[in-house]
Design a protein around this motif. Structure first.
Motif, PDB file in Angstrom:
ATOM      1  N   LYS A  36       0.847  -1.197   0.000  1.00 43.49           N
ATOM      2  CA  LYS A  36       0.000   0.000   0.000  1.00 43.49           C
ATOM      3  C   LYS A  36       0.886   1.251   0.000  1.00 43.49           C
ATOM      4  N   ALA A  37       1.989   1.212   0.758  1.00 46.22           N
ATOM      5  CA  ALA A  37       2.912   2.347   0.823  1.00 46.22           C
ATOM      6  C   ALA A  37       3.625   2.589  -0.512  1.00 46.22           C
ATOM      7  N   LEU A  38       3.667   1.559  -1.360  1.00 44.81           N
ATOM      8  CA  LEU A  38       4.279   1.726  -2.675  1.00 44.81           C
ATOM      9  C   LEU A  38       3.350   2.438  -3.654  1.00 44.81           C
ATOM     10  N   GLY A  39       2.081   2.616  -3.252  1.00 46.78           N
ATOM     11  CA  GLY A  39       1.148   3.361  -4.085  1.00 46.78           C
ATOM     12  C   GLY A  39      -0.026   2.575  -4.633  1.00 46.78           C
ATOM     13  N   PHE A  40      -0.142   1.296  -4.284  1.00 52.00           N
ATOM     14  CA  PHE A  40      -1.289   0.522  -4.762  1.00 52.00           C
ATOM     15  C   PHE A  40      -2.560   0.989  -4.057  1.00 52.00           C
ATOM     16  N   ASN A  41      -3.656   1.019  -4.784  1.00 56.19           N
ATOM     17  CA  ASN A  41      -4.954   1.419  -4.216  1.00 56.19           C
ATOM     18  C   ASN A  41      -5.538   0.308  -3.358  1.00 56.19           C
ATOM     19  N   MET A  42      -5.377  -0.927  -3.819  1.00 57.29           N
ATOM     20  CA  MET A  42      -5.940  -2.073  -3.112  1.00 57.29           C
ATOM     21  C   MET A  42      -4.961  -3.235  -3.222  1.00 57.29           C
ATOM     22  N   VAL A  43      -4.738  -3.898  -2.083  1.00 54.84           N
ATOM     23  CA  VAL A  43      -3.937  -5.120  -2.062  1.00 54.84           C
ATOM     24  C   VAL A  43      -4.672  -6.111  -1.168  1.00 54.84           C
ATOM     25  N   ARG A  44      -5.064  -7.241  -1.750  1.00 55.90           N
ATOM     26  CA  ARG A  44      -5.793  -8.275  -1.018  1.00 55.90           C
ATOM     27  C   ARG A  44      -4.958  -9.547  -0.985  1.00 55.90           C
ATOM     28  N   VAL A  45      -4.852 -10.125   0.203  1.00 55.00           N
ATOM     29  CA  VAL A  45      -4.155 -11.397   0.374  1.00 55.00           C
ATOM     30  C   VAL A  45      -5.217 -12.460   0.608  1.00 55.00           C
ATOM     31  N   ARG A  46      -5.133 -13.539  -0.157  1.00 57.06           N
ATOM     32  CA  ARG A  46      -6.096 -14.637  -0.037  1.00 57.06           C
ATOM     33  C   ARG A  46      -5.325 -15.910   0.278  1.00 57.06           C
ATOM     34  N   LEU A  47      -5.735 -16.582   1.345  1.00 55.16           N
ATOM     35  CA  LEU A  47      -5.140 -17.849   1.752  1.00 55.16           C
ATOM     36  C   LEU A  47      -6.232 -18.906   1.695  1.00 55.16           C
ATOM     37  N   GLU A  48      -6.009 -19.920   0.891  1.00 55.84           N
ATOM     38  CA  GLU A  48      -7.007 -20.979   0.695  1.00 55.84           C
ATOM     39  C   GLU A  48      -6.356 -22.324   1.003  1.00 55.84           C
ATOM     40  N   ILE A  49      -7.048 -23.108   1.833  1.00 51.29           N
ATOM     41  CA  ILE A  49      -6.562 -24.436   2.186  1.00 51.29           C
ATOM     42  C   ILE A  49      -7.335 -25.452   1.349  1.00 51.29           C
ATOM     43  N   ILE A  50      -6.608 -26.256   0.571  1.00 48.28           N
ATOM     44  CA  ILE A  50      -7.231 -27.228  -0.332  1.00 48.28           C
ATOM     45  C   ILE A  50      -6.828 -28.632   0.108  1.00 48.28           C
ATOM     46  N   GLU A  51      -7.810 -29.429   0.474  1.00 47.46           N
ATOM     47  CA  GLU A  51      -7.531 -30.797   0.936  1.00 47.46           C
ATOM     48  C   GLU A  51      -7.075 -31.670  -0.228  1.00 47.46           C
ATOM     49  N   LYS A  52      -5.966 -32.374  -0.033  1.00 46.76           N
ATOM     50  CA  LYS A  52      -5.499 -33.356  -1.021  1.00 46.76           C
ATOM     51  C   LYS A  52      -5.994 -34.739  -0.620  1.00 46.76           C
ATOM     52  N   ASP A  53      -5.718 -35.112   0.634  1.00 48.99           N
ATOM     53  CA  ASP A  53      -6.192 -36.372   1.194  1.00 48.99           C
ATOM     54  C   ASP A  53      -6.297 -36.175   2.699  1.00 48.99           C
ATOM     55  N   SER A  54      -6.508 -37.248   3.449  1.00 48.11           N
ATOM     56  CA  SER A  54      -6.743 -37.098   4.889  1.00 48.11           C
ATOM     57  C   SER A  54      -5.512 -36.633   5.658  1.00 48.11           C
ATOM     58  N   GLU A  55      -4.337 -36.694   5.050  1.00 46.34           N
ATOM     59  CA  GLU A  55      -3.111 -36.333   5.759  1.00 46.34           C
ATOM     60  C   GLU A  55      -2.314 -35.205   5.111  1.00 46.34           C
ATOM     61  N   SER A  56      -2.847 -34.580   4.054  1.00 44.10           N
ATOM     62  CA  SER A  56      -2.101 -33.502   3.410  1.00 44.10           C
ATOM     63  C   SER A  56      -3.042 -32.524   2.711  1.00 44.10           C
ATOM     64  N   CYS A  57      -2.507 -31.345   2.463  1.00 48.10           N
ATOM     65  CA  CYS A  57      -3.299 -30.304   1.808  1.00 48.10           C
ATOM     66  C   CYS A  57      -2.352 -29.372   1.053  1.00 48.10           C
TER      67      CYS A  57
ATOM     68  N   ASP B  37       6.431  -0.581 -12.956  1.00 49.20           N
ATOM     69  CA  ASP B  37       7.777  -0.997 -12.557  1.00 49.20           C
ATOM     70  C   ASP B  37       7.792  -1.629 -11.167  1.00 49.20           C
ATOM     71  N   VAL B  38       6.836  -1.270 -10.312  1.00 50.02           N
ATOM     72  CA  VAL B  38       6.788  -1.747  -8.938  1.00 50.02           C
ATOM     73  C   VAL B  38       6.176  -3.150  -8.851  1.00 50.02           C
ATOM     74  N   VAL B  39       5.344  -3.503  -9.826  1.00 50.12           N
ATOM     75  CA  VAL B  39       4.637  -4.784  -9.810  1.00 50.12           C
ATOM     76  C   VAL B  39       5.596  -5.963  -9.690  1.00 50.12           C
ATOM     77  N   SER B  40       6.777  -5.848 -10.253  1.00 53.05           N
ATOM     78  CA  SER B  40       7.737  -6.953 -10.192  1.00 53.05           C
ATOM     79  C   SER B  40       8.189  -7.235  -8.757  1.00 53.05           C
ATOM     80  N   HIS B  41       7.959  -6.300  -7.841  1.00 52.80           N
ATOM     81  CA  HIS B  41       8.333  -6.497  -6.434  1.00 52.80           C
ATOM     82  C   HIS B  41       7.250  -7.208  -5.625  1.00 52.80           C
ATOM     83  N   VAL B  42       6.054  -7.336  -6.195  1.00 48.45           N
ATOM     84  CA  VAL B  42       4.970  -8.031  -5.502  1.00 48.45           C
ATOM     85  C   VAL B  42       5.297  -9.525  -5.523  1.00 48.45           C
ATOM     86  N   SER B  43       5.313 -10.137  -4.346  1.00 54.86           N
ATOM     87  CA  SER B  43       5.742 -11.526  -4.257  1.00 54.86           C
ATOM     88  C   SER B  43       4.933 -12.296  -3.208  1.00 54.86           C
ATOM     89  N   VAL B  44       4.620 -13.549  -3.530  1.00 49.26           N
ATOM     90  CA  VAL B  44       3.969 -14.436  -2.561  1.00 49.26           C
ATOM     91  C   VAL B  44       4.997 -15.277  -1.815  1.00 49.26           C
TER      92      VAL B  44
END
Length: 160
Positions: free
Chosen positions: A95-116, A132-139
């Motif tokens: 946001k401090a870099l000048g983006f109007n909106m930044v949303r972080v989404r965390l989704e848990i996807i089940e693979k099987d009973s012991e992993s995801c 030029d700043v977009v290249s700095h956005v990283s997950v």
């Protein structure tokens, strides 16, 4: 300008176990406890872990820098049925870099009973002059967090 980046991180624990950590305050508490030097410090400014909670994240200084960077995020969605949590950065960080909106989404996807899979996404909107700043956005920090939390839960689970 509008964009999104996303990454999937496999985790060797059940989806329900990782969701219990990710959905509320426990994620910040664990980050503080097991990885403050890697992921930073988390402070809860208001709320009980539900929608509307505001957290301040202070990241460790980048190599060669003495300055810490921070951001404040607000929990905007917690979907226990689909195992999705969304936050919006309200101050600092991207946001401090000048983006109007930044949303972080965390989704848990089940693979099987012991992993995801932890799917980490960052969606952003901003003026075209931020191209030029977009290249700095990283997950990458979100991937690292999923790996560390997953490893911690896996080790904890094996001692039970």
């Amino acid at each position: 300008m509008h964009g999104q980046i996303s990454s999937d991180t496999p985790v060797g624990v059940p989806a329900a176990l990782i969701w219990d950590v990710y959905r509320g305050l426990e994620l910040g508490r664990l980050v503080d406890k097991i990885a403050p030097d890697v992921l930073g410090r988390v402070e809860f400014l208001e709320g009980d872990g539900g929608v509307g909670t505001i957290a301040k994240l202070t990241f460790p200084p980048a190599p060669g820098s003495a300055e810490s960077v921070y951001m404040k995020e607000k929990f905007t969605k917690i979907d226990d049925e689909n195992l999705v949590k969304e936050t919006e950065i309200i101050e600092g960080g991207y946001k401090a870099l000048g983006f109007n909106m930044v949303r972080v989404r965390l989704e848990i996807i089940e693979k099987d009973s012991e992993s995801c899979i932890v799917r980490s996404s960052i969606e952003y909107e901003g003026d075209d002059k931020l191209e030029d700043v977009v290249s700095h956005v990283s997950v990458k920090p979100l991937e690292t967090m999923a790996e560390i939390i997953g490893k911690h839960l896996s080790e904890y689970k094996s001692t039970q």
